[in-house]
Design a protein around this motif. Structure first.
Motif, PDB file in Angstrom:
ATOM      1  N   ALA A  55       0.948  -1.314  -0.147  1.00 55.06           N
ATOM      2  CA  ALA A  55      -0.117  -0.019   0.099  1.00 55.06           C
ATOM      3  C   ALA A  55       0.896   1.136   0.000  1.00 55.06           C
ATOM      4  CB  ALA A  55      -1.027  -0.074   1.038  1.00 55.06           C
ATOM      5  N   ILE A  56       1.916   1.336   0.774  1.00 52.61           N
ATOM      6  CA  ILE A  56       2.855   2.319   0.829  1.00 52.61           C
ATOM      7  C   ILE A  56       3.472   2.723  -0.886  1.00 52.61           C
ATOM      8  CG2 ILE A  56       5.108   3.306   1.486  1.00 52.61           C
ATOM      9  CD1 ILE A  56       4.298   2.091   4.327  1.00 52.61           C
ATOM     10  N   ARG A  57       3.745   1.647  -1.515  1.00 52.11           N
ATOM     11  CA  ARG A  57       4.279   1.692  -2.557  1.00 52.11           C
ATOM     12  C   ARG A  57       3.120   2.269  -3.706  1.00 52.11           C
ATOM     13  NH1 ARG A  57       7.366  -2.941  -0.789  1.00 52.11           N
ATOM     14  NH2 ARG A  57       9.541  -2.446  -1.176  1.00 52.11           N
ATOM     15  N   ALA A  58       1.992   1.650  -3.486  1.00 54.88           N
ATOM     16  CA  ALA A  58       0.898   2.144  -4.209  1.00 54.88           C
ATOM     17  C   ALA A  58       0.769   3.767  -4.241  1.00 54.88           C
ATOM     18  CB  ALA A  58      -0.356   1.276  -3.994  1.00 54.88           C
ATOM     19  N   GLY A  59       0.755   4.069  -2.916  1.00 54.39           N
ATOM     20  CA  GLY A  59       0.642   5.666  -2.559  1.00 54.39           C
ATOM     21  C   GLY A  59       1.770   6.306  -3.238  1.00 54.39           C
ATOM     22  N   LEU A  60       3.001   5.991  -2.903  1.00 59.41           N
ATOM     23  CA  LEU A  60       4.153   6.621  -3.864  1.00 59.41           C
ATOM     24  C   LEU A  60       3.876   6.578  -5.167  1.00 59.41           C
ATOM     25  CD1 LEU A  60       7.192   5.425  -1.549  1.00 59.41           C
ATOM     26  CD2 LEU A  60       6.023   7.501  -1.277  1.00 59.41           C
ATOM     27  N   SER A  61       3.439   5.638  -5.720  1.00 56.84           N
ATOM     28  CA  SER A  61       3.051   5.710  -7.088  1.00 56.84           C
ATOM     29  C   SER A  61       2.095   6.784  -7.645  1.00 56.84           C
ATOM     30  CB  SER A  61       2.849   4.169  -7.709  1.00 56.84           C
ATOM     31  OG  SER A  61       2.532   4.405  -9.154  1.00 56.84           O
ATOM     32  N   HIS A  62       1.287   6.662  -6.982  1.00 57.68           N
ATOM     33  CA  HIS A  62      -0.154   7.766  -7.078  1.00 57.68           C
ATOM     34  C   HIS A  62       0.602   9.272  -6.846  1.00 57.68           C
ATOM     35  CE1 HIS A  62      -3.951   9.618  -7.158  1.00 57.68           C
ATOM     36  NE2 HIS A  62      -3.584   9.775  -5.919  1.00 57.68           N
ATOM     37  N   LEU A  63       1.259   9.393  -5.732  1.00 59.82           N
ATOM     38  CA  LEU A  63       1.530  10.806  -5.362  1.00 59.82           C
ATOM     39  C   LEU A  63       2.763  11.126  -6.103  1.00 59.82           C
ATOM     40  CD1 LEU A  63       1.287  10.638  -1.526  1.00 59.82           C
ATOM     41  CD2 LEU A  63      -0.292  11.980  -3.111  1.00 59.82           C
ATOM     42  N   LEU A  64       3.678  10.430  -6.565  1.00 63.39           N
ATOM     43  CA  LEU A  64       4.863  11.055  -7.199  1.00 63.39           C
ATOM     44  C   LEU A  64       5.063  10.736  -8.655  1.00 63.39           C
ATOM     45  CD1 LEU A  64       7.340   9.485  -4.268  1.00 63.39           C
ATOM     46  CD2 LEU A  64       6.666  11.915  -4.699  1.00 63.39           C
ATOM     47  N   GLY A  65       4.280   9.713  -9.088  1.00 69.14           N
ATOM     48  CA  GLY A  65       4.030   9.315 -10.435  1.00 69.14           C
ATOM     49  C   GLY A  65       5.081   8.483 -10.942  1.00 69.14           C
ATOM     50  N   TRP A  66       5.735   7.718  -9.766  1.00 71.52           N
ATOM     51  CA  TRP A  66       6.612   6.806 -10.483  1.00 71.52           C
ATOM     52  C   TRP A  66       6.042   5.555 -11.000  1.00 71.52           C
ATOM     53  CZ3 TRP A  66      10.012   6.767  -5.245  1.00 71.52           C
ATOM     54  CH2 TRP A  66      10.836   7.977  -5.034  1.00 71.52           C
ATOM     55  N   PRO A  67       6.548   4.905 -11.935  1.00 74.81           N
ATOM     56  CA  PRO A  67       6.098   3.628 -12.458  1.00 74.81           C
ATOM     57  C   PRO A  67       6.209   2.486 -11.354  1.00 74.81           C
ATOM     58  CG  PRO A  67       7.561   4.550 -13.889  1.00 74.81           C
ATOM     59  CD  PRO A  67       7.717   5.333 -12.456  1.00 74.81           C
ATOM     60  N   PHE A  68       5.202   1.816 -11.091  1.00 75.23           N
ATOM     61  CA  PHE A  68       5.063   0.701 -10.098  1.00 75.23           C
ATOM     62  C   PHE A  68       6.376  -0.171  -9.832  1.00 75.23           C
ATOM     63  CE2 PHE A  68       1.903   0.041  -6.895  1.00 75.23           C
ATOM     64  CZ  PHE A  68       2.405  -1.285  -6.259  1.00 75.23           C
ATOM     65  N   HIS A  69       6.751  -0.712 -11.007  1.00 74.08           N
ATOM     66  CA  HIS A  69       8.046  -1.617 -11.089  1.00 74.08           C
ATOM     67  C   HIS A  69       9.002  -0.993 -10.559  1.00 74.08           C
ATOM     68  CE1 HIS A  69       8.554   0.218 -15.055  1.00 74.08           C
ATOM     69  NE2 HIS A  69       9.953   0.021 -14.971  1.00 74.08           N
ATOM     70  N   GLN A  70       9.529   0.054 -10.494  1.00 70.33           N
ATOM     71  CA  GLN A  70      10.603   0.783 -10.238  1.00 70.33           C
ATOM     72  C   GLN A  70      10.550   0.903  -8.729  1.00 70.33           C
ATOM     73  OE1 GLN A  70      11.192   4.691 -12.140  1.00 70.33           O
ATOM     74  NE2 GLN A  70      11.797   3.733 -13.923  1.00 70.33           N
ATOM     75  N   LEU A  71       9.441   0.904  -8.082  1.00 74.15           N
ATOM     76  CA  LEU A  71       9.301   0.879  -6.347  1.00 74.15           C
ATOM     77  C   LEU A  71      10.059  -0.083  -5.764  1.00 74.15           C
ATOM     78  CD1 LEU A  71       5.878   2.726  -6.423  1.00 74.15           C
ATOM     79  CD2 LEU A  71       8.061   3.745  -5.525  1.00 74.15           C
ATOM     80  N   TRP A  72       9.916  -1.497  -6.427  1.00 71.49           N
ATOM     81  CA  TRP A  72      10.884  -2.533  -5.763  1.00 71.49           C
ATOM     82  C   TRP A  72      12.138  -2.049  -5.302  1.00 71.49           C
ATOM     83  CZ3 TRP A  72       6.768  -4.692  -4.236  1.00 71.49           C
ATOM     84  CH2 TRP A  72       5.890  -4.826  -4.950  1.00 71.49           C
ATOM     85  N   SER A  73      12.873  -1.102  -5.980  1.00 67.35           N
ATOM     86  CA  SER A  73      14.230  -0.694  -5.582  1.00 67.35           C
ATOM     87  C   SER A  73      14.224   0.203  -4.145  1.00 67.35           C
ATOM     88  CB  SER A  73      14.827   0.037  -6.655  1.00 67.35           C
ATOM     89  OG  SER A  73      14.085   1.276  -6.999  1.00 67.35           O
TER      90      SER A  73
END
Length: 197
Positions: A148-166
């Protein structure tokens, strides 16, 4: 508006895909939560309804006189038939490793009988937009889960989801954001601090 996204503390089940499976916090998990909230001042606390997040959030809100909201959209991803199982056991099954790799690489793929990462992002986006729309709510502590935190960051920051695994989001990680809504209610945010347990 300042928002702190706090992943619940450890349950002692590292390596398991615990989405709707809901083990309680371990003693170490409670200590991680207390460490990350010690000295923090929040006007509002929002939490996932899952006990590993909710129990500590309720305790903090009660002790500090904060407003508390339980929001089902902050739940962890539903891993379907994988829920509660060890990643290693799934990967050891014929074709299991390839299925897991594809699931983490493509946010539109669902876990078997579960949700996709895009499903999760959709509901967490709704939850964040509700938080941002509450006048006078800040600062807000959101107690939730790694996905859920990664999903929130993707929404707020516009980061592609697959990059958030880093981005490391271990149990007990707190991410402080300055966030708001711009023209047309479009969300925006900047990361102020990442505090690992």
């Amino acid at each position: 508006m300042r928002i702190d996204l706090l992943r619940h503390g450890t349950t002692g089940r590292d390596g398991h895909l615990d989405g709707r499976t809901d083990p309680p916090l371990s003693d170490a998990g409670w200590n991680q939560f207390r460490q990350q909230t010690q000295g923090g001042i929040w006007r509002s606390v929002v939490t996932s309804p899952l006990a590993r997040a909710r129990a500590a959030a309720e305790d903090h809100a009660r002790q500090n006189g904060c407003k508390l909201a339980i929001d089902a959209d902050w739940r962890e991803l539903d891993f379907g038939r994988w829920d509660g199982r060890r990643r290693g056991d799934i990967a050891a099954e014929p074709g299991g490793a390839a299925l897991l790799d594809a699931f983490y690489a493509d946010p539109t793929l669902s876990a078997p009988d579960g949700e996709s990462w895009m499903d999760l992002k959709c509901r967490v986006s709704r939850a964040l937009d509700r938080v941002l729309a509450i006048p006078g709510a800040a600062p807000v502590l959101v107690v939730t889960h790694g996905g859920a935190i990664r999903a929130g960051l993707s929404h707020l920051l516009g980061w592609p989801f697959h990059q958030l695994w880093s981005l490391r989001v271990h149990p007990g990680t707190r991410i402080t954001l300055e966030a708001g809504q711009g023209e047309g209610s479009a969300p925006w945010a900047e990361i102020v601090e990442i505090t690992q347990p």
